[in-house]
Design an enzyme around this catalytic site. Structure first.
Site, mmCIF file in Angstrom:
data_model
loop_
_atom_site.group_PDB
_atom_site.id
_atom_site.type_symbol
_atom_site.label_atom_id
_atom_site.label_comp_id
_atom_site.label_asym_id
_atom_site.label_seq_id
_atom_site.Cartn_x
_atom_site.Cartn_y
_atom_site.Cartn_z
ATOM 1 N N CYS A 55 -3.723 5.000 -6.206
ATOM 2 C CA CYS A 55 -3.707 4.075 -5.172
ATOM 3 C C CYS A 55 -4.726 5.758 -4.141
ATOM 4 O O CYS A 55 -3.848 6.801 -3.706
ATOM 5 C CB CYS A 55 -2.928 3.725 -4.151
ATOM 6 S SG CYS A 55 -3.680 2.905 -2.709
ATOM 7 N N CYS A 78 -10.851 0.843 -0.109
ATOM 8 C CA CYS A 78 -10.355 1.450 -1.137
ATOM 9 C C CYS A 78 -10.745 2.811 -1.616
ATOM 10 O O CYS A 78 -11.462 2.923 -1.626
ATOM 11 C CB CYS A 78 -10.214 0.610 -2.009
ATOM 12 S SG CYS A 78 -10.293 0.818 -4.378
#
Length: 276
Positions: free
Chosen positions: A75, A219
């Site tokens: 992430c 993201c």
């Protein structure tokens, strides 16, 4: 027992961050799912866990759970918050740290202006390494969804990504097509789906349907994958500035075999305690 946590966000991609270096607990997927609920829990896109490393060549171990309880490899927005967190909590005095993830080792650099630069490592394109089911490696693949073919790029940034170019980000079928791509059988570990609108050689707009989280405000790995796909196919040149719903990320990539560098903010929202 009570666990201390910090709520953070990177461009609106929000996280619950747990220090399991100075605290000790066994976190299970059910905890992430319970805490991740925005109505009955704390609410977040991902749970980030800071642990002591298994590898003596790195500073920390970095684990990530989606709000649905699934543990994932990487992430990017979370990595920036991870770096800010360990520095703020004085778990390290280093401004440049190395951390191990399920997707590999990454390097994090907290800059003097508060921005965090993440060396995400080189992207991977070999289908089996993404993983993606394909007969051979290509820049673009036809992907059939509901009888219609869509042209996608498939890239791993430590986690799998499909990137689609669209004409207008505002009308892109993120919520209609995104979950169908996420769960497509050609992606055996599911996939993050990025919808990219190229503005010019250095600017683009991006929305991402994240695996296990749905559409998020930003993201980081999706931005890296989108920039890599756009540069690989000659649509854009490095450096790339990507505008997501939550704000802007800057991506640099010199080409195959080189690391992707992502720079953006990391913000602390509040401190809290939760009962385990």
């Amino acid at each position: 027992m009570l666990l201390r946590f910090t709520k953070m966000h990177g461009l609106g991609n929000d996280f619950m961050v747990l220090d399991l270096v100075s605290q000790h607990a066994h976190i299970q997927p059910k905890h992430a799912k319970q805490w991740g609920d925005r109505h009955t829990g704390i609410g977040f896109d991902q749970l980030l866990i800071v642990e002591a490393p298994n590898n003596p060549e790195v500073d920390f171990r970095y684990r990530i759970f989606n709000a649905d309880g699934s543990e994932v490899e990487q992430c990017g927005n979370g990595a920036r918050c991870f770096a800010r967190f360990v520095l703020d909590k004085r778990l390290t005095a280093k401004k440049r740290i190395r951390v191990e993830t399920k997707g590999g080792i990454i390097e994090l650099d907290v800059q003097n202006d508060g921005q965090v630069c993440v060396d995400m490592g080189p992207p991977r394109f070999i289908p089996a390494e993404i993983p993606f089911v394909a007969d051979e490696q290509a820049l673009n693949y036809p992907l059939e969804v509901d009888g219609e073919l869509h042209s996608i790029a498939a890239v791993s940034m430590g986690n799998p990504h499909a990137v689609l170019r669209v004409d207008d980000i505002r009308t892109a079928p993120v919520h209609g097509l995104g979950p169908k791509i996420e769960n497509h059988p050609r992606f055996p570990q599911r996939v993050n789906a990025g919808f990219l609108q190229v503005i010019d050689r250095h600017r683009a707009n991006l929305r991402v349907w994240e695996r296990g989280a749905g559409e998020t405000q930003a993201c980081g790995t999706g931005a890296c994958a989108a920039a890599v796909a756009a540069i690989s196919q000659g649509w854009m040149d490095s450096p790339v500035s990507l505008d997501l719903p939550g704000g802007r990320l800057n991506i640099e990539w010199a080409g195959p075999g080189t690391s992707v560098l992502m720079t953006g903010p990391a913000v602390r929202v509040y401190e809290g305690q939760v009962r385990l």
